[in-house]
Design a protein around this motif. Structure first.
Motif, PDB file in Angstrom:
ATOM      1  N   LEU A  92     -14.259  -4.477 -21.210  1.00 42.47           N
ATOM      2  CA  LEU A  92     -13.692  -5.164 -22.375  1.00 42.47           C
ATOM      3  C   LEU A  92     -12.277  -5.661 -22.093  1.00 42.47           C
ATOM      4  CD1 LEU A  92     -15.050  -2.841 -25.187  1.00 42.47           C
ATOM      5  CD2 LEU A  92     -15.573  -5.276 -24.920  1.00 42.47           C
ATOM      6  N   VAL A  93     -11.475  -4.829 -21.457  1.00 41.02           N
ATOM      7  CA  VAL A  93     -10.113  -5.253 -21.092  1.00 41.02           C
ATOM      8  C   VAL A  93     -10.190  -6.427 -20.117  1.00 41.02           C
ATOM      9  CG1 VAL A  93      -8.009  -4.555 -19.877  1.00 41.02           C
ATOM     10  CG2 VAL A  93      -9.007  -3.041 -21.601  1.00 41.02           C
ATOM     11  N   SER A  94     -11.111  -6.348 -19.161  1.00 40.08           N
ATOM     12  CA  SER A  94     -11.246  -7.427 -18.174  1.00 40.08           C
ATOM     13  C   SER A  94     -11.673  -8.740 -18.815  1.00 40.08           C
ATOM     14  CB  SER A  94     -12.247  -7.026 -17.079  1.00 40.08           C
ATOM     15  OG  SER A  94     -11.730  -5.985 -16.290  1.00 40.08           O
ATOM     16  N   ILE A  95     -12.645  -8.693 -19.711  1.00 43.89           N
ATOM     17  CA  ILE A  95     -13.091  -9.947 -20.339  1.00 43.89           C
ATOM     18  C   ILE A  95     -11.992 -10.508 -21.237  1.00 43.89           C
ATOM     19  CG2 ILE A  95     -14.275  -9.120 -22.445  1.00 43.89           C
ATOM     20  CD1 ILE A  95     -16.592 -11.091 -21.499  1.00 43.89           C
ATOM     21  N   GLU A 142     -17.142   3.727 -26.575  1.00 43.97           N
ATOM     22  CA  GLU A 142     -18.195   3.743 -25.556  1.00 43.97           C
ATOM     23  C   GLU A 142     -19.499   4.164 -26.232  1.00 43.97           C
ATOM     24  OE1 GLU A 142     -17.883   3.248 -22.094  1.00 43.97           O
ATOM     25  OE2 GLU A 142     -15.748   2.858 -22.139  1.00 43.97           O
ATOM     26  N   ASN A 143     -20.134   3.246 -26.961  1.00 43.82           N
ATOM     27  CA  ASN A 143     -21.410   3.571 -27.580  1.00 43.82           C
ATOM     28  C   ASN A 143     -22.376   2.411 -27.392  1.00 43.82           C
ATOM     29  OD1 ASN A 143     -20.887   1.626 -29.639  1.00 43.82           O
ATOM     30  ND2 ASN A 143     -19.745   3.135 -30.813  1.00 43.82           N
ATOM     31  N   ASP A 144     -23.614   2.602 -27.815  1.00 45.62           N
ATOM     32  CA  ASP A 144     -24.648   1.579 -27.603  1.00 45.62           C
ATOM     33  C   ASP A 144     -24.334   0.274 -28.327  1.00 45.62           C
ATOM     34  OD1 ASP A 144     -26.061   3.276 -25.982  1.00 45.62           O
ATOM     35  OD2 ASP A 144     -27.431   3.947 -27.556  1.00 45.62           O
ATOM     36  N   GLU A 145     -23.783   0.381 -29.524  1.00 42.11           N
ATOM     37  CA  GLU A 145     -23.441  -0.823 -30.285  1.00 42.11           C
ATOM     38  C   GLU A 145     -22.342  -1.621 -29.570  1.00 42.11           C
ATOM     39  OE1 GLU A 145     -21.526  -2.082 -34.575  1.00 42.11           O
ATOM     40  OE2 GLU A 145     -22.619  -0.181 -34.457  1.00 42.11           O
ATOM     41  N   ALA A 146     -21.343  -0.910 -29.070  1.00 45.57           N
ATOM     42  CA  ALA A 146     -20.256  -1.578 -28.342  1.00 45.57           C
ATOM     43  C   ALA A 146     -20.788  -2.205 -27.050  1.00 45.57           C
ATOM     44  CB  ALA A 146     -19.139  -0.595 -28.039  1.00 45.57           C
ATOM     45  N   GLN A 147     -21.706  -1.517 -26.380  1.00 46.51           N
ATOM     46  CA  GLN A 147     -22.311  -2.051 -25.160  1.00 46.51           C
ATOM     47  C   GLN A 147     -23.072  -3.337 -25.469  1.00 46.51           C
ATOM     48  OE1 GLN A 147     -22.126  -1.313 -21.907  1.00 46.51           O
ATOM     49  NE2 GLN A 147     -23.540  -2.965 -21.466  1.00 46.51           N
TER      50      GLN A 147
END
Length: 176
Positions: A92-95, A142-147
């Motif tokens: 997320l930081v990279s994108i 760090e969860n499935d929704e965030a992924q």
């Protein structure tokens, strides 16, 4: 090429990470503009207090990276190399960093009348601006929704780069 680019950034004491640089170069790659037309944008981006004219910058290496990125975009095969980072928060930081620097190169192209400021481009830049705020404005879970959200964002970024490439290519054809 990414490893060589990362080594070169260290050699020239660049304040930019390889992810930020990849974003910046990707913007130029998706524009269909000639390398020489935005050469000054590269020199300005990489200038530092110790090297204000970017004399130590390996323009050939940058050109190789841009050609490689452009080839990936034109084949609809752009890969964000940081997608393989293990932790979602790192991706997320990279994108976010990638998007912020992509915007910089696209704005350079628009400001120098190398790229037409279309409605599509404005919408994408607005969205990329929001994506660039991920690392500052959003809680990085760090969860499935965030992924799943990350995958949607990543796919959107890649698709948008392809859209800009196609629109830029069409604009060049119409100007001939």
């Amino acid at each position: 090429l990414h490893n060589n680019l990362e080594k070169h950034l260290i050699e020239i004491d660049s304040p930019f990470s390889v992810v930020e640089t990849f974003g910046y170069l990707s913007g130029f790659a998706s524009s269909n503009c000639s390398f020489d037309s935005y050469n000054d944008g590269l020199l300005t981006y990489f200038s530092t207090d110790t090297d204000p004219k970017s004399k130590n910058l390996n323009l050939g290496l940058l050109r190789e990276n841009i050609i490689s990125i452009r080839s990936d975009i034109s084949n609809n095969n752009l890969q964000l190399f940081f997608n393989s980072e293990k932790q979602l928060s790192s991706r997320l930081v990279s994108i976010s960093d990638w998007s912020r620097n992509y915007i910089l190169s696209i704005n350079y192209l628009i400001d120098h009348k190398l790229l037409k400021n279309t409605l599509l481009l404005q919408e994408i830049l607005h969205d990329f601006s929001e994506i660039s705020k991920i690392s500052n404005d959003y809680k990085l879970d760090e969860n499935d929704e965030a992924q799943s959200s990350y995958e949607e964002i990543s796919n959107y970024v890649v698709a948008s780069s392809f859209d800009i490439y196609n629109e830029s290519k069409q604009g060049m054809i119409n100007n001939d």
